[in-house]
Enzyme design. Structure first.
Site, PDB file in Angstrom:
ATOM      1  N   CYS A   1       0.843  -1.201   0.000  1.00 49.99           N
ATOM      2  CA  CYS A   1       0.000   0.000   0.000  1.00 49.99           C
ATOM      3  C   CYS A   1       0.877   1.250   0.000  1.00 49.99           C
ATOM      4  O   CYS A   1       1.957   1.246   0.569  1.00 49.99           O
ATOM      5  CB  CYS A   1      -0.861   0.046   1.262  1.00 49.99           C
ATOM      6  SG  CYS A   1      -2.160  -1.171   1.294  1.00 49.99           S
TER       7      CYS A   1
ATOM      8  N   GLN B   1      -8.890 -10.640 -13.114  1.00 50.30           N
ATOM      9  CA  GLN B   1      -8.924  -9.338 -12.452  1.00 50.30           C
ATOM     10  C   GLN B   1      -8.943  -9.530 -10.938  1.00 50.30           C
ATOM     11  O   GLN B   1      -9.729 -10.347 -10.442  1.00 50.30           O
ATOM     12  CB  GLN B   1     -10.169  -8.572 -12.885  1.00 50.30           C
ATOM     13  CG  GLN B   1     -10.143  -8.173 -14.351  1.00 50.30           C
ATOM     14  CD  GLN B   1      -9.177  -7.044 -14.634  1.00 50.30           C
ATOM     15  OE1 GLN B   1      -8.743  -6.339 -13.721  1.00 50.30           O
ATOM     16  NE2 GLN B   1      -8.802  -6.891 -15.883  1.00 50.30           N
TER      17      GLN B   1
ATOM     18  N   CYS C   1      -3.519  -9.202   6.079  1.00 47.77           N
ATOM     19  CA  CYS C   1      -3.506  -8.057   5.169  1.00 47.77           C
ATOM     20  C   CYS C   1      -4.954  -7.657   4.912  1.00 47.77           C
ATOM     21  O   CYS C   1      -5.762  -8.470   4.485  1.00 47.77           O
ATOM     22  CB  CYS C   1      -2.809  -8.428   3.868  1.00 47.77           C
ATOM     23  SG  CYS C   1      -3.086  -7.207   2.585  1.00 47.77           S
TER      24      CYS C   1
ATOM     25  N   CYS D   1      -5.086   1.371 -17.754  1.00 51.18           N
ATOM     26  CA  CYS D   1      -4.588   1.287 -16.370  1.00 51.18           C
ATOM     27  C   CYS D   1      -3.444   2.275 -16.165  1.00 51.18           C
ATOM     28  O   CYS D   1      -2.762   2.252 -15.150  1.00 51.18           O
ATOM     29  CB  CYS D   1      -4.136  -0.132 -16.057  1.00 51.18           C
ATOM     30  SG  CYS D   1      -2.914  -0.761 -17.197  1.00 51.18           S
TER      31      CYS D   1
ATOM     32  N   GLU E   1      -4.964 -11.233 -28.229  1.00 53.81           N
ATOM     33  CA  GLU E   1      -4.171 -11.266 -26.997  1.00 53.81           C
ATOM     34  C   GLU E   1      -2.843 -11.950 -27.296  1.00 53.81           C
ATOM     35  O   GLU E   1      -2.787 -12.931 -28.027  1.00 53.81           O
ATOM     36  CB  GLU E   1      -4.976 -12.020 -25.929  1.00 53.81           C
ATOM     37  CG  GLU E   1      -4.203 -12.558 -24.755  1.00 53.81           C
ATOM     38  CD  GLU E   1      -3.541 -11.482 -23.906  1.00 53.81           C
ATOM     39  OE1 GLU E   1      -4.174 -10.446 -23.613  1.00 53.81           O
ATOM     40  OE2 GLU E   1      -2.368 -11.672 -23.559  1.00 53.81           O
TER      41      GLU E   1
END
Ligand code: SAH
Length: 494
Positions: free
Chosen positions: A80, A299, A163, A428, A349
């Site tokens: 994080c 995902q 976590c 992204c 892909e």
């Protein structure tokens, strides 16, 4: 100014990784764990000509956006970057980052973009959102077996028992594995010597199916005393799959080539639901199911993925008659959603295993109008453009979801030549997104909508969905569909 100097710094901005930015004495300083609005006593670490890196020595005046983070390890752990920043402030930061990149890199007008941006879509609950965790296993100074996360930019393991980004079952799995190792004197892998057996614990969880998968990555061929471990693991409600993955290489890559299922099924199944973008993203009954094995890409934040892909589908504006290309399609997550609302979908892909999964997932869902190709988008698309295959040459919609480096220019050039009515860009990385949008808007397209999504709370990442339409505004008439089979192309190897 020299290294280790102390000075007072006001944080006035934040960088792409969530680091605080402040100016002092004509220099710009980047400070990890400092947030906009903080006044800190900074310690200079690395100094360059007109910028430098500093550490927070002491917080003199805390930013009003600071909150008490849940995780005691949030500063040391590399997972994080912004847990001590309120979730509202994190969302505002991400939205601003997208807007700033569109203006600075894309060259778009700020007011124009503000008019096109819809409010960022945040999480309902910014903790416990990840469906996948990979814990390195090691030994602490006292010789205890620990598992957790790597400290930022190192391979030093910080023991983390729970976590808060992952599901609560992870903790149970970690404890069962480390207790079993202690009891049976099984050693963790040691990077320096290359000895020891257990490298990582991989846990995947199906948010919808509630199925759990555990995979132990081992530096060996087999697992000793495995019955004791399996007996404990399969007591966890939802346990569906236990496997080992063999990785005997001295590398940073977590997973090795070979995976062997040692209990249950070799995969878990999970579903992604379509959400109603006009009704606060309420779940609909429409869903697509996926089979997930230890190595499959999937995902990691399924709740936000539903919102993001439902928005992409809305932007595609499908009625059931359209031909659609889905570039960078992975295991076909977006493609299969699109296929339920379009006439034909063509996915491209680069990873062959992902296409194998995509085809299997199409079959699992009874979807027959999606075709998948292995290859680079920038090679497959031009090749199909050269061949006169009616709907494949001039589709109604092109969807792209590229990795962080964005689209290759050859890909953008071909997209523009194919002249679809709509382009849906899922990104992204808002910097490469802005660069690619600039190209598309200089070649006949107009941005209609931009919406940021938070897929990764407490990190600096932000996802964006953009709708572009052809500036002429003329929609294509009925499309002609091919009669013939799709012929092989040189650049396609799957
Ligand atoms: N849309 C997918 C995955 C997007 S991630 C999903 O929702 O699951 C980006 C994908 O692009 C990855 O699967 C990556 O393997 C693939 N990729 C990377 N470079 C590529 C290229 N040049 N051509 C086609 N695919 C590529």
């Amino acid at each position: 100014m020299k290294k280790n100097d102390l000075f007072e710094l006001t944080i006035t901005d934040m960088g792409t990784e969530g680091e605080g930015i402040g100016k002092y004495d004509g220099m710009t300083f980047f400070v990890k764990d400092a947030y906009m609005g903080d006044v800190i006593l900074a310690k200079a670490m690395k100094l360059k000509k007109n910028y430098g890196y500093a550490r927070v020595e002491k917080i003199l005046e805390a930013s009003p956006h600071r909150v008490e983070p849940l995780c005691p390890n949030h500063r040391r752990c590399g997972g994080c970057q912004m847990q001590a920043l309120s979730y509202e402030a994190q969302l505002a930061f991400k939205e601003r980052k997208v807007l700033e990149n569109l203006v600075r890199i894309g060259g778009f007008e700020k007011e124009d973009m503000e008019g096109k941006m819809l409010p960022i879509v945040g999480m309902d609950e910014p903790y416990r959102y990840r469906n996948k965790a990979q814990f390195p296993v090691g030994m602490d100074k006292e010789g205890n077996i620990v598992s957790g996360f790597y400290a930022a930019r190192t391979h030093q393991i910080i023991p983390v028992e729970d976590c808060f980004l992952g599901v609560s079952q992870n903790r149970l799995v970690q404890k069962i594995v480390t207790d079993w190792m202690e009891e049976n004197k099984i050693l963790p892998y040691d990077e320096a010597s290359g000895r020891g057996l257990i490298r990582h614990i991989l846990v995947r969880y199906g948010f919808d199916s509630k199925e759990i998968m555990v995979c132990l990555i081992i530096n060996g061929e087999r697992l000793p005393a495995k019955d004791g471990l399996l007996a404990k693991l399969c007591e966890i409600p939802g346990m569906t799959s236990v496997s080992i993955n063999i990785n005997q290489k001295n590398t940073n890559v977590i997973l090795g080539e070979k995976t062997e299922c040692i209990w249950g099924k070799p995969y878990i199944t999970d579903s992604i639901y379509l959400r109603d973008t006009k009704a606060d993203f309420a779940r609909t009954k429409d869903f697509v199911s996926f089979r997930i094995s230890p190595k499959s890409f999937y995902q990691v934040n399924p709740m936000q993925t539903e919102k993001l892909y439902s928005t992409a589908l809305e932007y595609a504006g499908l009625t059931g008659r359209e031909s659609v290309w889905d570039l960078y399609c992975g295991i076909g997550t977006i493609s299969l959603f699109l296929a339920k609302h379009a006439k034909m979908v063509y996915g491209v892909e680069i990873v062959p295993e992902a296409i194998t999964d995509a085809k299997a997932n199409a079959e699992l869902n009874g979807i027959t109008n999606a075709k998948f190709f292995v290859g680079k988008a920038e090679e497959v698309l031009p090749e199909f453009y050269e061949r006169d295959l009616a709907d494949m040459k001039h589709p109604n919609v092109i969807v792209v979801d590229p990795p962080r480096k964005g689209c290759d220019e050859k890909c953008l050039e071909t997209m523009q030549k194919m002249a679809p009515d709509r382009i849906v860009y899922v990104s992204c990385d808002s910097a490469t997104l802005a660069r690619d949008l600039k190209y598309l808007c200089e070649h006949g397209y107009e941005i209609k909508k931009v919406r940021a999504f938070d897929q990764f709370a407490h990190t600096g990442h932000v996802e964006t969905a953009v709708l572009l339409m052809r500036a002429t505004g003329k929609e294509k008439k009925e499309i002609n569909y091919r009669e013939e089979e799709i012929p092989d192309c040189a650049c396609i190897y799957g």
